[in-house]
Enzyme design. Structure first.
Site, PDB file in Angstrom:
ATOM      1  N   ASP A 199     -75.277  38.875 -52.923  1.00 24.15           N
ATOM      2  CA  ASP A 199     -74.719  39.360 -51.664  1.00 24.15           C
ATOM      3  C   ASP A 199     -73.495  38.549 -51.270  1.00 24.15           C
ATOM      4  O   ASP A 199     -73.274  37.451 -51.772  1.00 24.15           O
ATOM      5  CB  ASP A 199     -75.751  39.190 -50.542  1.00 24.15           C
ATOM      6  CG  ASP A 199     -76.909  40.160 -50.685  1.00 24.15           C
ATOM      7  OD1 ASP A 199     -76.777  41.126 -51.446  1.00 24.15           O
ATOM      8  OD2 ASP A 199     -77.922  39.931 -50.024  1.00 24.15           O
ATOM      9  N   LYS A 219     -72.307  44.405 -48.943  1.00 27.86           N
ATOM     10  CA  LYS A 219     -73.152  44.221 -47.771  1.00 27.86           C
ATOM     11  C   LYS A 219     -72.828  42.918 -47.054  1.00 27.86           C
ATOM     12  O   LYS A 219     -72.793  41.855 -47.612  1.00 27.86           O
ATOM     13  CB  LYS A 219     -74.647  44.208 -48.124  1.00 27.86           C
ATOM     14  CG  LYS A 219     -75.138  45.516 -48.609  1.00 27.86           C
ATOM     15  CD  LYS A 219     -76.561  45.740 -48.179  1.00 27.86           C
ATOM     16  CE  LYS A 219     -77.511  44.773 -48.849  1.00 27.86           C
ATOM     17  NZ  LYS A 219     -78.744  44.675 -48.105  1.00 27.86           N
ATOM     18  N   MET A 248     -78.156  38.390 -37.101  1.00 28.51           N
ATOM     19  CA  MET A 248     -77.301  39.579 -36.956  1.00 28.51           C
ATOM     20  C   MET A 248     -77.114  39.964 -35.489  1.00 28.51           C
ATOM     21  O   MET A 248     -77.104  41.151 -35.147  1.00 28.51           O
ATOM     22  CB  MET A 248     -77.898  40.764 -37.737  1.00 28.51           C
ATOM     23  CG  MET A 248     -77.928  40.507 -39.232  1.00 28.51           C
ATOM     24  SD  MET A 248     -78.709  41.832 -40.164  1.00 28.51           S
ATOM     25  CE  MET A 248     -80.432  41.372 -40.029  1.00 28.51           C
TER      26      MET A 248
HETATM   27  N1  SAH Z   1     -82.044  36.702 -45.772  1.00 28.78           N
HETATM   28  C1  SAH Z   1     -81.179  35.948 -44.881  1.00 28.78           C
HETATM   29  C2  SAH Z   1     -80.753  36.757 -43.683  1.00 28.78           C
HETATM   30  C3  SAH Z   1     -79.896  37.944 -44.035  1.00 28.78           C
HETATM   31  S1  SAH Z   1     -79.372  38.851 -42.623  1.00 28.78           S
HETATM   32  C4  SAH Z   1     -81.889  34.663 -44.466  1.00 28.78           C
HETATM   33  O1  SAH Z   1     -83.094  34.535 -44.693  1.00 28.78           O
HETATM   34  O2  SAH Z   1     -81.238  33.781 -43.913  1.00 28.78           O
HETATM   35  C5  SAH Z   1     -77.785  38.144 -42.339  1.00 28.78           C
HETATM   36  C6  SAH Z   1     -77.811  37.273 -41.113  1.00 28.78           C
HETATM   37  O3  SAH Z   1     -78.371  36.010 -41.430  1.00 28.78           O
HETATM   38  C7  SAH Z   1     -76.450  36.959 -40.559  1.00 28.78           C
HETATM   39  O4  SAH Z   1     -75.970  38.001 -39.747  1.00 28.78           O
HETATM   40  C8  SAH Z   1     -76.764  35.722 -39.746  1.00 28.78           C
HETATM   41  O5  SAH Z   1     -77.407  36.067 -38.539  1.00 28.78           O
HETATM   42  C9  SAH Z   1     -77.767  35.023 -40.625  1.00 28.78           C
HETATM   43  N2  SAH Z   1     -77.167  34.012 -41.498  1.00 28.78           N
HETATM   44  C10 SAH Z   1     -77.236  33.958 -42.838  1.00 28.78           C
HETATM   45  N3  SAH Z   1     -76.608  32.855 -43.319  1.00 28.78           N
HETATM   46  C11 SAH Z   1     -76.135  32.202 -42.240  1.00 28.78           C
HETATM   47  C12 SAH Z   1     -75.402  30.993 -42.055  1.00 28.78           C
HETATM   48  N4  SAH Z   1     -75.023  30.214 -43.080  1.00 28.78           N
HETATM   49  N5  SAH Z   1     -75.099  30.631 -40.792  1.00 28.78           N
HETATM   50  C13 SAH Z   1     -75.473  31.366 -39.741  1.00 28.78           C
HETATM   51  N6  SAH Z   1     -76.150  32.510 -39.846  1.00 28.78           N
HETATM   52  C14 SAH Z   1     -76.496  32.927 -41.073  1.00 28.78           C
END
Ligand code: SAH
Length: 266
Positions: free
Chosen positions: A50, A72, A183
């Site tokens: 991703d 995505k 998100m």
């Molecule tokens: N599977 C991922 C989440 C995917 S949805 C997990 O477990 O972290 C994507 C969302 O994850 C983003 O919109 C944000 O809200 C969050 N996110 C992912 N990486 C991030 C990061 N390094 N810093 C802040 N938010 C993050």
């Protein structure tokens, strides 16, 4: 790095050709990879990743591995989810070791469950390699404990972008547990208003952590009432994690991570 104690082979299961590993890459810092995720990166023939997977982590793949960008971006729905699942099945059927690498944990707002269902339905062997989710790892790097005996007995991980706006924010407000929102960059104004309407005090502390665990990490501390305006004024861009609740107050002396490239509000 000198290593006098090798990692026992038995910790590193073989990556069988024709199988898929649905793995989490953590929120950014390569140090937050699990041993199994690293092992998968080192062995995979093809890596389907991703946008949120950090370049430095992809740099750990074996040189001959093919990298496939599955598009995505957090916060947006995807028309291509079925295509991605189909692609994973096709690649595995070619006898390749397929690493499906996602930001954070594959099964926390990562559609890992949907992809696993597609693989199971197609009879493709797979393994799920959990990762450190942004809502836990990002909080730690912002110096915010997800739970603390003085503050909370529960924590809620929620998405700010739900299909059909299905989330009941009034019910969320009523739990009093800290809310960790994924998100939610775009929807924060509405969510903050709904939480206040649902009974959370307007001065409830809020932290917004952008690019958590990376050299660009920024943290904004605000309140429910001021969150929307402060976020807009900050110029912060996604990905962001939003934390609503008293655990944010504990941050002061605990903000240990000082990223070199951060601007103000580090
Ligand atoms: N599977 C991922 C989440 C995917 S949805 C997990 O477990 O972290 C994507 C969302 O994850 C983003 O919109 C944000 O809200 C969050 N996110 C992912 N990486 C991030 C990061 N390094 N810093 C802040 N938010 C993050």
């Amino acid at each position: 790095m000198t290593v006098d104690v090798p990692i026992p082979e038995s910790y590193l299961v073989p990556f069988e050709p024709g199988s898929v590993w649905l793995a989490g890459a953590g929120p950014g810092d390569p140090g937050l990879l699990t041993l199994l995720a690293l092992h998968g990166l080192r062995q995979a023939d093809v890596i389907v990743h991703d946008a949120l997977v950090d370049e430095r982590i992809l740099g750990l793949a074996q040189a001959k591995a093919a990298l496939v960008h599955a598009g995505k971006r957090g916060g947006r729905p995807s028309a291509a989810q079925e295509d991605i699942s189909r692609r994973l099945v096709e690649l595995a059927r070619q006898g390749l070791r397929v690493l499906r690498l996602k930001g954070g944990d594959p099964c926390v707002f990562g559609r890992g469950g949907e992809e696993a269902e597609a693989l199971a339905a197609a009879g493709i062997p797979f393994r799920i390699v959990p990762g450190i989710t942004a809502g836990i790892g990002g909080l730690a790097y912002a110096g915010i404990p997800a739970t603390h005996r003085s503050a909370n007995q529960a924590v809620v991980l929620a998405t700010g972008y739900s299909r059909d706006n299905a989330t009941d924010w009034r019910a969320m407000a009523a739990t009093n547990a800290p809310l960790v929102l994924y998100m939610a960059w775009r929807t924060l104004p509405d969510i903050a208003a709904a939480l206040i309407e649902g009974g959370r005090p307007p001065d409830t502390p809020v932290a917004i952590v952008a690019d958590a665990t990376t050299p660009h990490q920024r943290v904004l501390e605000t309140t429910l009432a001021a969150a929307a305006a402060d976020l807009a004024a900050s110029g912060m861009e996604p990905p962001t994690i939003v934390v609503v609740g008293d655990v944010v107050r504990l941050r002061g002396p605990l903000a240990w991570f000082a990223p070199p490239e951060a601007g103000s509000g580090g």
